[in-house]
Design an enzyme around this catalytic site. Structure first.
Site, short mmCIF file in Angstrom:
data_model
loop_
_atom_site.label_atom_id
_atom_site.label_comp_id
_atom_site.label_asym_id
_atom_site.label_seq_id
_atom_site.Cartn_x
_atom_site.Cartn_y
_atom_site.Cartn_z
N MET A 40 33.57 37.32 48.99
CA MET A 40 34.84 37.08 48.30
C MET A 40 35.58 38.40 48.06
O MET A 40 36.79 38.45 48.04
CB MET A 40 34.61 36.36 46.97
CG MET A 40 33.91 37.16 45.91
SD MET A 40 33.68 36.22 44.37
CE MET A 40 35.37 36.02 43.84
N LEU A 56 42.80 34.44 45.41
CA LEU A 56 41.72 33.58 44.93
C LEU A 56 42.25 32.21 44.55
O LEU A 56 41.71 31.17 44.97
CB LEU A 56 41.03 34.25 43.74
CG LEU A 56 39.76 33.61 43.20
CD1 LEU A 56 38.82 34.69 42.65
CD2 LEU A 56 40.05 32.61 42.09
N LEU A 62 38.25 26.72 47.50
CA LEU A 62 37.56 27.15 46.29
C LEU A 62 38.07 26.42 45.06
O LEU A 62 37.29 25.94 44.24
CB LEU A 62 37.74 28.66 46.10
CG LEU A 62 37.09 29.26 44.85
CD1 LEU A 62 35.57 29.26 45.01
CD2 LEU A 62 37.59 30.69 44.62
N ARG A 130 37.45 37.64 51.44
CA ARG A 130 38.30 36.45 51.36
C ARG A 130 39.54 36.69 50.49
O ARG A 130 40.61 36.15 50.78
CB ARG A 130 37.47 35.29 50.78
CG ARG A 130 38.10 33.92 50.83
CD ARG A 130 38.25 33.41 52.24
NE ARG A 130 38.92 32.12 52.22
CZ ARG A 130 40.24 31.97 52.20
NH1 ARG A 130 41.03 33.02 52.18
NH2 ARG A 130 40.79 30.77 52.19
N TYR A 131 39.39 37.51 49.44
CA TYR A 131 40.49 37.65 48.48
C TYR A 131 40.92 39.09 48.22
O TYR A 131 41.83 39.32 47.42
CB TYR A 131 40.09 37.01 47.13
CG TYR A 131 39.46 35.66 47.26
CD1 TYR A 131 40.14 34.61 47.87
CD2 TYR A 131 38.16 35.42 46.80
CE1 TYR A 131 39.56 33.37 48.01
CE2 TYR A 131 37.58 34.18 46.93
CZ TYR A 131 38.27 33.15 47.55
OH TYR A 131 37.69 31.93 47.69
N HIS A 233 26.34 32.19 39.66
CA HIS A 233 27.70 31.72 39.42
C HIS A 233 27.71 30.19 39.46
O HIS A 233 27.21 29.59 40.40
CB HIS A 233 28.65 32.27 40.47
CG HIS A 233 30.10 32.25 40.06
ND1 HIS A 233 30.78 31.09 39.81
CD2 HIS A 233 30.98 33.26 39.86
CE1 HIS A 233 32.03 31.37 39.48
NE2 HIS A 233 32.18 32.68 39.50
N ASP A 310 26.69 44.81 42.66
CA ASP A 310 27.42 44.78 41.40
C ASP A 310 28.88 44.43 41.62
O ASP A 310 29.49 44.83 42.61
CB ASP A 310 27.34 46.14 40.71
CG ASP A 310 26.08 46.30 39.87
OD1 ASP A 310 25.68 45.31 39.22
OD2 ASP A 310 25.51 47.39 39.86
N GLU A 313 31.21 40.16 37.65
CA GLU A 313 30.31 39.22 36.98
C GLU A 313 29.05 39.88 36.43
O GLU A 313 28.45 39.37 35.49
CB GLU A 313 29.92 38.06 37.93
CG GLU A 313 30.96 36.97 38.06
CD GLU A 313 32.04 37.31 39.08
OE1 GLU A 313 31.98 38.42 39.65
OE2 GLU A 313 32.94 36.47 39.29
N GLU A 317 30.82 40.70 32.80
CA GLU A 317 30.40 39.45 32.15
C GLU A 317 28.99 39.52 31.57
O GLU A 317 28.76 39.14 30.42
CB GLU A 317 30.52 38.29 33.14
CG GLU A 317 30.27 36.94 32.49
CD GLU A 317 30.49 35.78 33.45
OE1 GLU A 317 30.12 34.65 33.08
OE2 GLU A 317 31.02 36.00 34.56
#
Length: 389
Positions: A40, A56, A62, A130-131, A233, A310, A313, A317
């Protein structure tokens, strides 16, 4: 007779020499094999955050909101959320390290494959996000410009989900249709690897390291006082209820890691990163940490089991929110991410080596994954036409 023998011997020798020569020249001139790490991605700098969020939320695979209005909705959401997310990236150093680690891992894998797989060498590393930059479309253009004719799409989501790897596959197919109408590049894909030896061994090694830290800090530490929380996730339940294979494959990774640890510790699989009002797969990591993080002897190790390096998230998070805001943060440690682990990189090499030598276009379950996600592999996602041996 002797003259005839010498003549024949000489001709055969010349023929063998020419064959060896032509083979060597051909091997030197061929373009080799591209190993394309798909993920991603994440914004490497704070100014990239808004575009990352837009990409995204524009992804219908998604976040299926509305095919017609998705770009407009994505523009609104990304504009609204950018200031908050920019602050989060600022707190972890000003950007995501995922591009750095992806490029590092891909480079190391290709260097090793050149030695172990000379028949498909030279192996050339690429990253397709992807983003975020480098976006998959830009990577595809570079592959064409570099004259690549054989490529392996290597998902960096070890456990398959239609929302993640499936989305990357759909984007890859769209790029091929738009950019590669002459079929210059022949593709195959490594679309899942939940029980890869290097993957699970690297996690086990990193868990052992955190256990040793607890032992050094607390002379009274006992193994029965430790719980390992494998955090992955989460996904919305409507995705799970379609039959998505992600929960089962994450569980397979967890079980394999615990086998390597001889089931010495209590453990549980939990889920993070829920957003929005919809029901999501639980239990939530933060909720379980709050329940178990008591003032007693209980120790917790958080393991980011579905991430290969890393990023936001783990660094924000888990580190700053879940652990940083816990009542007793000294009793919690986060297992190091895989990043530059030599054990992990060897696992990536082994996965590519097996794929190249086995000569299989994709995993047998991939057809089923797209059928259950209501994407007909013979229609919207022509897997068998796209991925070749």
């Amino acid at each position: 007779m002797l003259s005839s023998f010498c003549k024949n011997y000489s001709n055969k020798t010349v023929q063998r020499t020419l064959i060896r020569y032509n083979s060597t020249v051909s091997n030197k001139n061929k373009n080799g094999t591209a190993i394309v790490f798909m993920n991603m991605g994440g914004p490497s700098t704070i100014p990239e955050v808004k575009d990352f969020l837009y990409q995204l939320f524009s992804d219908y695979d998604l976040i299926p909101i509305s095919k017609k209005y998705q770009p407009m909705i994505a523009k609104f959401i990304s504009t609204y959320r950018t200031p908050k997310i920019e602050k989060q990236y600022a707190e972890i150093g000003g950007g995501s390290p995922i591009k750095y680690w992806s490029e590092y891992q891909a480079k190391k894998v290709c260097e090793a494959l050149d030695k172990t797989n000379p028949d498909t060498a030279p192996h050339k590393p690429y990253v397709a996000f992807r983003y975020a930059q480098p976006l998959s479309k830009d990577t595809y253009k570079k592959l064409l410009d570099d004259g690549i004719t054989r490529a392996v799409a290597f998902t960096q989501y070890p456990q398959f989900s239609y929302s993640t790897t499936g989305s990357s596959i759909n984007e890859l197919i769209r790029n091929k249709k738009d950019l590669d109408k002459d079929d210059q590049i022949a593709w195959s894909i490594i679309d899942r690897w939940p029980k890869n030896e290097g993957l699970t061994s690297a996690f086990a090694e990193n868990i052992h390291a955190k256990v040793e830290e607890f032992k050094k800090e607390d002379p009274n530490f006992k193994e029965e006082d430790l719980t390992i929380l494998f955090s992955a996730h989460s996904l919305p339940m409507d995705v799970i209820n379609m039959g998505d294979s992600y929960p089962a494959e994450v569980a397979a990774t967890v079980y394999n890691v615990m086998e390597k640890l001889n089931f010495q510790f209590k453990y549980r699989l939990v889920w993070q990163s829920q957003v929005g009002p919809k029901p999501w797969l639980g239990a939530q990591t933060a909720d379980i940490v709050e329940q178990l993080n008591t003032p007693g002897k209980e120790k917790l190790i958080l393991v980011p089991i579905a991430f290969t390096s890393d990023h936001i998230e783990t660094l924000f998070e888990l580190d700053l929110e879940v652990i940083g805001e816990a009542k007793h943060p000294k009793n919690i440690k986060r297992c190091e991410s895989l990043n530059g682990s030599e054990t992990f990189i060897k696992g990536l090499v082994d996965e590519c080596d097996h794929h190249l030598k086995n000569n299989t276009p994709f995993h047998k379950n991939l057809d089923l994954d797209f059928v259950l996600a209501k994407k007909d592999p013979n229609g919207n996602a022509p897997l068998r036409k796209f991925f070749t041996k």
